[in-house]
Scaffold this active site. Structure first.
Site, PDB file in Angstrom:
ATOM      1  N   SER A  77       0.830  -1.203   0.000  1.00 57.27           N
ATOM      2  CA  SER A  77       0.000   0.000   0.000  1.00 57.27           C
ATOM      3  C   SER A  77       0.860   1.246   0.000  1.00 57.27           C
ATOM      4  CB  SER A  77      -0.860   0.057   1.261  1.00 57.27           C
ATOM      5  OG  SER A  77      -1.578  -1.120   1.423  1.00 57.27           O
ATOM      6  N   HIS A  79      -1.427  -2.668  -7.037  1.00 57.74           N
ATOM      7  CA  HIS A  79      -2.103  -2.369  -5.777  1.00 57.74           C
ATOM      8  C   HIS A  79      -3.609  -2.544  -5.909  1.00 57.74           C
ATOM      9  CE1 HIS A  79      -3.101   0.749  -2.459  1.00 57.74           C
ATOM     10  NE2 HIS A  79      -2.992  -0.459  -1.953  1.00 57.74           N
TER      11      HIS A  79
HETATM   12  N1  LIG Z   1      -5.702  -4.684   4.145  1.00 60.36           N
HETATM   13  C1  LIG Z   1      -5.926  -3.826   3.157  1.00 60.36           C
HETATM   14  O1  LIG Z   1      -6.981  -3.172   3.104  1.00 60.36           O
HETATM   15  C2  LIG Z   1      -4.921  -3.663   2.048  1.00 60.36           C
HETATM   16  C3  LIG Z   1      -5.315  -3.016   0.864  1.00 60.36           C
HETATM   17  C4  LIG Z   1      -4.410  -2.919  -0.197  1.00 60.36           C
HETATM   18  C5  LIG Z   1      -3.120  -3.421  -0.042  1.00 60.36           C
HETATM   19  N2  LIG Z   1      -2.755  -4.032   1.134  1.00 60.36           N
HETATM   20  C6  LIG Z   1      -1.397  -4.569   1.225  1.00 60.36           C
HETATM   21  O2  LIG Z   1      -1.466  -5.971   1.014  1.00 60.36           O
HETATM   22  C7  LIG Z   1      -0.459  -6.629   1.799  1.00 60.36           C
HETATM   23  C8  LIG Z   1      -1.123  -7.656   2.696  1.00 60.36           C
HETATM   24  O3  LIG Z   1      -2.054  -7.021   3.539  1.00 60.36           O
HETATM   25  P1  LIG Z   1      -3.204  -7.856   4.277  1.00 60.36           P
HETATM   26  O4  LIG Z   1      -4.129  -6.875   4.876  1.00 60.36           O
HETATM   27  O5  LIG Z   1      -3.735  -8.918   3.369  1.00 60.36           O
HETATM   28  O6  LIG Z   1      -2.323  -8.531   5.453  1.00 60.36           O
HETATM   29  P2  LIG Z   1      -2.725  -9.765   6.388  1.00 60.36           P
HETATM   30  O7  LIG Z   1      -2.042  -9.523   7.676  1.00 60.36           O
HETATM   31  O8  LIG Z   1      -4.198 -10.013   6.393  1.00 60.36           O
HETATM   32  O9  LIG Z   1      -2.039 -11.026   5.628  1.00 60.36           O
HETATM   33  C9  LIG Z   1      -0.669 -11.159   5.435  1.00 60.36           C
HETATM   34  C10 LIG Z   1      -0.358 -12.639   5.264  1.00 60.36           C
HETATM   35  O10 LIG Z   1       0.997 -12.791   4.836  1.00 60.36           O
HETATM   36  C11 LIG Z   1       1.485 -13.995   5.401  1.00 60.36           C
HETATM   37  N3  LIG Z   1       2.945 -13.964   5.346  1.00 60.36           N
HETATM   38  C12 LIG Z   1       3.802 -13.242   6.106  1.00 60.36           C
HETATM   39  N4  LIG Z   1       5.069 -13.442   5.702  1.00 60.36           N
HETATM   40  C13 LIG Z   1       4.996 -14.302   4.649  1.00 60.36           C
HETATM   41  C14 LIG Z   1       5.981 -14.874   3.779  1.00 60.36           C
HETATM   42  N5  LIG Z   1       7.267 -14.613   3.915  1.00 60.36           N
HETATM   43  N6  LIG Z   1       5.560 -15.704   2.798  1.00 60.36           N
HETATM   44  C15 LIG Z   1       4.229 -15.981   2.645  1.00 60.36           C
HETATM   45  N7  LIG Z   1       3.257 -15.472   3.432  1.00 60.36           N
HETATM   46  C16 LIG Z   1       3.646 -14.638   4.420  1.00 60.36           C
HETATM   47  C17 LIG Z   1       0.900 -14.027   6.797  1.00 60.36           C
HETATM   48  O11 LIG Z   1       0.886 -15.362   7.300  1.00 60.36           O
HETATM   49  C18 LIG Z   1      -0.494 -13.455   6.559  1.00 60.36           C
HETATM   50  O12 LIG Z   1      -1.430 -14.478   6.327  1.00 60.36           O
HETATM   51  C19 LIG Z   1       0.285  -5.521   2.557  1.00 60.36           C
HETATM   52  O13 LIG Z   1       1.431  -5.170   1.831  1.00 60.36           O
HETATM   53  C20 LIG Z   1      -0.724  -4.386   2.572  1.00 60.36           C
HETATM   54  O14 LIG Z   1      -0.118  -3.112   2.656  1.00 60.36           O
HETATM   55  C21 LIG Z   1      -3.623  -4.172   2.169  1.00 60.36           C
END
Ligand SMILES: NC(=O)c1ccc[n+]([C@@H]2O[C@H](COP(=O)([O-])OP(=O)(O)OC[C@H]3O[C@@H](n4cnc5c(N)ncnc54)[C@H](O)[C@@H]3O)[C@@H](O)[C@H]2O)c1
Length: 291
Positions: free
Chosen positions: A128, A149
């Site tokens: 993000s 994104h």
């Molecule tokens: N939550 C949102 O609204 C949103 C929106 C757009 C972008 N993002 C981006 O998307 C990404 C993920 O966010 P999220 O909200 O899904 O996070 P989340 O915490 O729900 O999920 C992250 C997952 O990554 C896994 N993980 C951690 N290290 C890992 C590795 N080395 N290999 C494989 N899996 C691994 C964890 O076990 C976890 O299940 C971030 O970079 C975030 O900035 C989030």
């Protein structure tokens, strides 16, 4: 001739590997499978993988019951996805990384994946807020690294920001535009700058609302009610709970730091307390609201 073969190979994406099966990864994998891509969903945490599988199965079942997809499609879409906790299975034409919002973790994952994938594989990060140039420059091969994104929930939100590095070639952008088209998404190409477009503009939506609560001018419930009544789909506090407090707070910090710490973008103490208390929103069962 060799060049033509190379460019043609860059154009065709059949297999997508989504890394991270949390809030975003699970939704991105579902939409990839629904768009007829062979899809691999990878997470290091088996529990998260099982939850993602259940969530995708439930979501497809609901779509079928509502008549939005046929039973044949439901079966075919599920067949399109495989779930794995082994990094060696992560071989694809396009990798979409959606793991924790930490630069070192993303770089380390890409470096492992670069070793086992083809030189044509595109490595897209769903970050993000982390600079795509910074991620690319820290990787062993930066050529095919780009930002892709998606927005939350990824199955519903149409927009995808495609974030270029200083060296991204047009062929990769064209390939991702075509992937987004197949996913029925609206893709916007943008430059790598703090928060890209949406997260930069939206920062004030969260921060001003948090300031009002901090100064006791309004309650979070009132602010949500007012913003929703004025036309926003979700009030800022419900949205922070949906996004995840840790992710939203991390984005605020990165944007604030990268822009030279301006007072108007200073991250909120209330949000920091929530993160420290583990009140991350929907994913932990409690944020501003209880789930
Ligand atoms: N939550 C949102 O609204 C949103 C929106 C757009 C972008 N993002 C981006 O998307 C990404 C993920 O966010 P999220 O909200 O899904 O996070 P989340 O915490 O729900 O999920 C992250 C997952 O990554 C896994 N993980 C951690 N290290 C890992 C590795 N080395 N290999 C494989 N899996 C691994 C964890 O076990 C976890 O299940 C971030 O970079 C975030 O900035 C989030």
């Amino acid at each position: 001739m060799v060049l033509i073969t190379y460019l043609a190979a860059m154009n065709k994406v059949n297999t997508i590997c989504v890394c991270g099966a949390g809030t975003m990864g699970s939704g991105i994998a579902q939409i990839a499978a629904q768009s007829d891509f062979t899809t691999i969903l990878f997470d290091i945490n088996e529990d998260v993988l099982s939850k993602a599988k259940f969530a995708i199965e439930t979501s497809l079942q609901k779509l079928q019951e509502k008549g939005k997809i046929t039973q044949e499609q439901q079966i075919a879409f599920l067949k399109n996805i495989s779930f794995t906790s082994k990094i060696i299975d992560c071989k694809a034409d396009l990798i979409i990384e959606a793991i924790i919002e930490k630069q070192e973790a993303k770089v380390s994952l890409f470096n492992q994946l670069i070793q086992i994938n083809s030189t044509n594989t595109i490595f897209a990060t769903n970050t993000s807020s982390i600079s795509i140039n910074a991620i690319a420059n820290a990787c062993t091969n930066s050529t095919n690294i780009i930002g892709m994104h998606f927005f939350n929930p990824a199955t519903i939100m149409k927009l995808v920001e495609i974030v270029k590095t200083n060296t991204t070639n047009n062929k990769i952008i064209e390939t991702l535009m075509s992937v987004c088209k197949q996913m029925n998404k609206v893709a916007v190409v943008c430059k790598d700058s703090p928060g890209f477009i949406v997260n930069r503009v939206a920062r004030h939506y969260y921060l001003e609302a948090l300031t009002l609560v901090e100064k006791r001018f309004a309650t979070y419930e009132n602010i949500d009610t007012i913003m929703e009544a004025s036309g926003f789909k979700m009030g800022p506090f419900k949205l922070m709970d949906l996004i995840g407090m840790d992710i939203n707070f991390s984005v605020s910090n990165i944007v604030w730091n990268d822009l030279g710490k301006p007072e108007r973008l200073k991250p909120s103490a209330i949000q920091q307390q929530k993160v420290e208390a583990g009140e991350l929103g929907r994913k932990s069962g409690k944020g501003f609201y209880t789930y």
